[in-house]
Write a protein that holds these residues in place. Structure first.
Motif, PDB file in Angstrom:
ATOM      1  N   GLN A  45       1.004  -1.179   0.172  1.00 28.78           N
ATOM      2  CA  GLN A  45       0.037   0.007   0.073  1.00 28.78           C
ATOM      3  C   GLN A  45       1.004   1.314   0.017  1.00 28.78           C
ATOM      4  O   GLN A  45       0.304   2.375   0.250  1.00 28.78           O
ATOM      5  CB  GLN A  45      -0.999  -0.113   1.236  1.00 28.78           C
ATOM      6  N   GLY A  46       1.909   1.078  -0.207  1.00 27.43           N
ATOM      7  CA  GLY A  46       3.073   2.205  -0.239  1.00 27.43           C
ATOM      8  C   GLY A  46       3.748   2.616   1.035  1.00 27.43           C
ATOM      9  O   GLY A  46       4.683   3.488   0.817  1.00 27.43           O
ATOM     10  N   ALA A  47       3.489   2.121   2.359  1.00 26.89           N
ATOM     11  CA  ALA A  47       4.000   2.498   3.371  1.00 26.89           C
ATOM     12  C   ALA A  47       5.513   1.892   3.309  1.00 26.89           C
ATOM     13  O   ALA A  47       6.344   2.936   3.821  1.00 26.89           O
ATOM     14  CB  ALA A  47       3.505   1.982   4.706  1.00 26.89           C
ATOM     15  N   GLY A  48       5.948   0.859   2.881  1.00 21.73           N
ATOM     16  CA  GLY A  48       7.500   0.415   2.667  1.00 21.73           C
ATOM     17  C   GLY A  48       8.311   1.264   1.827  1.00 21.73           C
ATOM     18  O   GLY A  48       9.265   1.910   2.291  1.00 21.73           O
ATOM     19  N   GLY A  49       7.775   1.554   0.765  1.00 24.73           N
ATOM     20  CA  GLY A  49       8.402   2.500  -0.055  1.00 24.73           C
ATOM     21  C   GLY A  49       8.505   4.054   0.360  1.00 24.73           C
ATOM     22  O   GLY A  49       9.768   4.428   0.331  1.00 24.73           O
ATOM     23  N   ALA A  50       7.765   4.415   1.095  1.00 25.79           N
ATOM     24  CA  ALA A  50       7.787   5.790   1.856  1.00 25.79           C
ATOM     25  C   ALA A  50       8.736   5.633   2.844  1.00 25.79           C
ATOM     26  O   ALA A  50       9.479   6.498   3.069  1.00 25.79           O
ATOM     27  CB  ALA A  50       6.359   6.228   2.327  1.00 25.79           C
ATOM     28  N   MET A  51       8.959   4.487   3.669  1.00 26.46           N
ATOM     29  CA  MET A  51       9.780   4.288   4.617  1.00 26.46           C
ATOM     30  C   MET A  51      11.336   4.516   4.252  1.00 26.46           C
ATOM     31  O   MET A  51      12.145   5.002   4.767  1.00 26.46           O
ATOM     32  CB  MET A  51       9.426   3.194   5.500  1.00 26.46           C
ATOM     33  N   ILE A  52      11.463   3.642   3.195  1.00 31.14           N
ATOM     34  CA  ILE A  52      12.723   3.387   2.529  1.00 31.14           C
ATOM     35  C   ILE A  52      13.108   4.971   1.999  1.00 31.14           C
ATOM     36  O   ILE A  52      14.193   5.334   1.964  1.00 31.14           O
ATOM     37  CB  ILE A  52      12.790   2.556   1.359  1.00 31.14           C
ATOM     38  N   ASP A  53      12.388   5.676   1.220  1.00 32.22           N
ATOM     39  CA  ASP A  53      12.644   7.039   0.680  1.00 32.22           C
ATOM     40  C   ASP A  53      13.030   7.845   1.906  1.00 32.22           C
ATOM     41  O   ASP A  53      13.910   8.556   1.877  1.00 32.22           O
ATOM     42  CB  ASP A  53      11.190   7.644  -0.022  1.00 32.22           C
ATOM     43  N   TRP A  54      12.444   7.932   2.939  1.00 31.17           N
ATOM     44  CA  TRP A  54      12.460   8.689   4.179  1.00 31.17           C
ATOM     45  C   TRP A  54      13.921   8.128   4.801  1.00 31.17           C
ATOM     46  O   TRP A  54      14.714   9.166   4.880  1.00 31.17           O
ATOM     47  CB  TRP A  54      11.524   8.590   5.307  1.00 31.17           C
ATOM     48  N   ALA A  55      14.152   6.801   4.892  1.00 28.61           N
ATOM     49  CA  ALA A  55      15.703   6.549   5.324  1.00 28.61           C
ATOM     50  C   ALA A  55      16.715   7.164   4.329  1.00 28.61           C
ATOM     51  O   ALA A  55      17.638   7.452   5.187  1.00 28.61           O
ATOM     52  CB  ALA A  55      15.665   5.122   5.466  1.00 28.61           C
ATOM     53  N   VAL A  56      16.418   7.141   3.296  1.00 28.03           N
ATOM     54  CA  VAL A  56      17.625   7.463   2.429  1.00 28.03           C
ATOM     55  C   VAL A  56      17.783   9.000   2.518  1.00 28.03           C
ATOM     56  O   VAL A  56      18.958   9.651   2.613  1.00 28.03           O
ATOM     57  CB  VAL A  56      17.394   7.062   0.897  1.00 28.03           C
ATOM     58  N   GLU A  57      16.495   9.669   2.717  1.00 27.18           N
ATOM     59  CA  GLU A  57      16.806  11.117   2.951  1.00 27.18           C
ATOM     60  C   GLU A  57      17.616  11.536   4.320  1.00 27.18           C
ATOM     61  O   GLU A  57      18.295  12.230   4.307  1.00 27.18           O
ATOM     62  CB  GLU A  57      15.429  12.002   2.846  1.00 27.18           C
ATOM     63  N   GLN A  58      17.205  10.595   5.376  1.00 28.70           N
ATOM     64  CA  GLN A  58      17.861  10.692   6.651  1.00 28.70           C
ATOM     65  C   GLN A  58      19.560  10.426   6.428  1.00 28.70           C
ATOM     66  O   GLN A  58      20.305  11.264   6.903  1.00 28.70           O
ATOM     67  CB  GLN A  58      17.491   9.576   7.499  1.00 28.70           C
ATOM     68  N   CYS A  59      19.588   9.358   5.493  1.00 26.96           N
ATOM     69  CA  CYS A  59      21.395   9.242   5.258  1.00 26.96           C
ATOM     70  C   CYS A  59      21.710  10.332   4.337  1.00 26.96           C
ATOM     71  O   CYS A  59      23.081  10.803   4.680  1.00 26.96           O
ATOM     72  CB  CYS A  59      21.336   7.858   4.429  1.00 26.96           C
ATOM     73  N   ARG A  60      21.145  10.892   3.523  1.00 26.83           N
ATOM     74  CA  ARG A  60      21.580  12.100   2.782  1.00 26.83           C
ATOM     75  C   ARG A  60      22.021  13.347   3.716  1.00 26.83           C
ATOM     76  O   ARG A  60      23.059  13.835   3.679  1.00 26.83           O
ATOM     77  CB  ARG A  60      20.878  12.267   1.603  1.00 26.83           C
ATOM     78  N   ALA A  61      20.887  13.332   4.655  1.00 30.96           N
ATOM     79  CA  ALA A  61      21.023  14.531   5.485  1.00 30.96           C
ATOM     80  C   ALA A  61      22.484  14.323   6.518  1.00 30.96           C
ATOM     81  O   ALA A  61      22.789  15.469   6.952  1.00 30.96           O
ATOM     82  CB  ALA A  61      20.033  14.866   6.498  1.00 30.96           C
ATOM     83  N   ARG A  62      22.720  13.220   6.720  1.00 30.30           N
ATOM     84  CA  ARG A  62      23.791  12.927   7.636  1.00 30.30           C
ATOM     85  C   ARG A  62      25.266  13.072   6.799  1.00 30.30           C
ATOM     86  O   ARG A  62      26.032  12.573   7.326  1.00 30.30           O
ATOM     87  CB  ARG A  62      23.667  11.436   8.211  1.00 30.30           C
TER      88      ARG A  62
END
Length: 152
Positions: free
Chosen positions: A99-116
């Motif tokens: 339903q999209g929650a997993g993809g949204a979670m991975i996208d969010w994680a990648v952004e957290q890594c980019r921010a670090r």
């Protein structure tokens, strides 16, 4: 599906996290969500929570924990001293998969890594989790390595 939000887990989230980990065929053999939780879970959570290079994340929808993952930020000499983000133990409640929650979670994680300041993000997935492999490939991830483990 109402909005999913991502946040750092608290100790109160630990039973839901362990339940999610126990929900698949690998986890049902190695995890124990019965209460009270095994003290090992509480000790591990405390260590993750105290380390600024570790984050235990939950996905929450309508006040209910529906997903989890662990983010680790790894310094390295290779790639001119590049940091890497490591995503582990990704789980979405089985009733909500697709339903999209997993993809949204991975996208969010990648952004957290980019921010670090990470220059790459990596994850591992057990060879038997073929549906998970298709999921990651649909998100644009590529298979790049063979992994090895030695159980102690």
């Amino acid at each position: 599906m109402s909005a999913v939000r991502f946040r750092d887990a608290t100790l109160d989230d630990l039973p839901a996290i362990v339940t999610l980990l126990a929900e698949d065929t690998l986890g049902e053999k190695r995890e124990d969500p019965s209460l009270p939780l095994d003290p090992g879970y509480v000790e591990a959570f405390a260590l993750i929570d105290a380390n600024p290079d570790q984050r235990q994340i939950v996905a929450e929808q309508d006040g209910t924990v529906i997903g989890t993952m662990q983010l680790t930020f790894i310094p390295g000499i290779a790639f001119k001293g590049a940091w890497r983000g490591q995503i582990e133990a990704v789980r979405i409640a089985s009733a909500l998969r697709g339903q999209g929650a997993g993809g949204a979670m991975i996208d969010w994680a990648v952004e957290q890594c980019r921010a670090r300041g990470c220059r790459m993000v990596q994850l591992t997935s057990d060879k038997t989790r073929t549906a998970a492999h298709r999921f990651y490939e649909r998100l644009g991830w590529t298979r790049s390595h063979e992994g090895f483990k030695l159980k102690l």
